[in-house]
Structure formats: C-alpha cells, structure tokens
Design an enzyme around this catalytic site. Structure first.
Site, short mmCIF file in Angstrom:
data_model
loop_
_atom_site.label_atom_id
_atom_site.label_comp_id
_atom_site.label_asym_id
_atom_site.label_seq_id
_atom_site.Cartn_x
_atom_site.Cartn_y
_atom_site.Cartn_z
CG ASP A 1 -19.00 0.54 9.39
OD1 ASP A 1 -19.24 -0.03 10.48
OD2 ASP A 1 -19.08 1.78 9.25
CG ASN B 1 -16.09 -12.04 17.81
OD1 ASN B 1 -16.04 -12.21 19.01
ND2 ASN B 1 -15.22 -11.27 17.16
CE1 TYR C 1 -20.93 -5.27 24.73
CE2 TYR C 1 -21.06 -5.74 27.09
CZ TYR C 1 -20.65 -6.09 25.81
OH TYR C 1 -19.99 -7.29 25.63
CE LYS D 1 -22.39 -8.22 23.21
NZ LYS D 1 -22.08 -8.97 21.97
#
Length: 260
Positions: free
Chosen positions: A60, A86, A152, A156
C-alpha cells in the site's frame, strides 16, 4: 547479476502494460500494487509467455513505511535497472468539499511521498551501479491548474518539476529520468476517481493504456526528459504559454466539471 524492472501500480492499466513491455525487453520484473491476486495472475502470464523471473511484492503505497519496506525487499541482492513510478490516485470534486480529504490525502501520499521515496532510493542505487532509467508517470495535468481536481494536478506538477530537476543533476552519471505526461487514458483510474463519463475531458476520447505505455517506454529508452503523447495533449501542455493562466484555469474548470 540479473537486471530488474520495478513497476508500481502494476495490477492493471498502464502498470500492467509497462510490465509486459519490460518482460518483452528481457528484464526480470518486480510487480507491486495492492491487489495481490491480479499481480499473481500477471506474474504467471509473464513467466509463461516471456520466460523471465517475476517477483510479486504487494504494498500500500499510501503508507510511507510500506514504501521503504518495498524498496528494501525489491533491491536486496538485485540490480534495479528500471523504475516505473506509475501508481497514482486522484479525486474529482470541489476543493471545499470536506469529505474529499481522505482521498486527497491518499493522493498526496501516493503521488508525492511514495513516488519521491522510490525515486530517491532508485537514483542512489542506479548511480552506484553506473546506469539506470526512471520513468515517472506524471500527466498533462502537470502543466495546468485543475479546478475540481486541484490536488491531483498539484501533485503532478510537483512530480514533473522533480523529474526535470533531478534529470539535470544526473547528467553524466548514466542514469536518466523521463516524465511521461499523458492525457486521459482508458484505465481504472477514472472509475476510481469518479470521473469516467463525467467530464468533458473524458468525453473527448481517451487513449488506450497500451499506446500510452509504448510511447512512454520508447521515450525512456531514448533518455528523453519529457514525453507528452498525442497532439491534443501537447496543445493542452502548452496552453499556459499561449494564454493567461486565469483563462487557462477557467477553461479547465469547464472541462473537469462533473456532469450527469
């Protein structure tokens, strides 16, 4: 010593495709994700079809201690020649919604903390061996503010900045960093993110995981720093250079708004 590729988020989607590409290229493969049953099934497929060694290490990645343990288990008596960072999480919804926080906190833990830990450990390991490649799966979101997916997009943006900075530090070491920045891709990410079939971005069409993975893998092999696959994604990535950022944010708010 055999050379290994460590793939995170390998149970499905892009991670699964990267694992297949690694095996096709002759690398032994270490698979990690939370869903051990899917990892075991993929491991069996890779061993049978490509005759490579495969190790399954469920983890996890929202737990920093588990990430450190994963790296220790993966790298003990092995040369990790490729790291594919990834695994990623996201959430669609207004930032002010309080019930978003658990998912957003997990997104920060996976997209920022876990990815950074693995990259840091891998880079040191690869520099010591004199070679290696890191493929960081960022996003076209890295270039853009993302109303309704604010956390998010911010994670990134961090990942792209980190990738570019460390790539410069590593010049001449034999180790390269590639940031893959795809747009919306047909994976389980959007189902988990409550975004599939719910935004204009996803309704504009999504690339296949296989095509995106192949594009990223090829860029990594060439040592490219940034790869944005697809013409429309390239346009989006360059929007902040072509228009005021406030206008870009307004456009993205429309594109990322959840719709019935």
């Amino acid at each position: 010593m055999a050379v290994w590729a460590l793939i995170t988020g390998a149970s499905e989607g892009l991670g699964r495709e990267f694992a297949i590409l690694a095996a096709q290229s002759g690398f032994d493969v270490i698979l990690t994700a939370r869903q051990e049953d899917k990892l075991q099934a993929l491991a069996q497929q890779l061993e049978q079809e490509y005759h490579v060694a495969v190790v399954v290490l469920p983890a996890d990645l929202a737990d920093a201690a588990a990430v450190e343990s994963l790296w220790r288990d993966a790298s003990t008596d092995r040369h990790i020649s490729i790291l594919v960072n990834n695994a990623g999480l996201g959430r669609n919804g207004p930032f002010a919604e309080a019930d978003n926080w658990p998912r957003e906190a997990a997104s920060i833990a996976v997209n920022v903390v876990a990815a950074t830990i693995l990259m840091k450990r891998a880079v040191a390991h690869m520099v010591e061996h004199g070679s290696g490649r890191v493929l960081n799966v960022a996003s076209v979101a890295s270039f853009l503010p993302g109303p309704n997916m604010a956390v998010y997009h911010a994670t990134k943006a961090y990942f792209l900045s980190l990738s570019e900075a460390v790539a410069t530090e590593l010049r001449g070491t034999g180790v390269t960093i590639t940031a893959l920045c795809p747009g919306a891709t047909r994976t389980a990410f959007f189902a988990a993110d409550d975004a599939q079939k719910a935004t204009l971005v996803t309704r504009m069409g999504m690339a296949s995981a296989k095509s995106v993975a192949r594009s990223g893998w090829a860029a990594m092999e060439k040592g490219k720093r940034i790869k944005v696959p697809g013409f429309l994604n390239t346009v989006f990535a360059n929007l902040p250079r072509l228009a005021p950022r406030a206008l870009v944010a307004w456009v993205l708010a429309i594109l990322l708004e959840r719709r019935a």
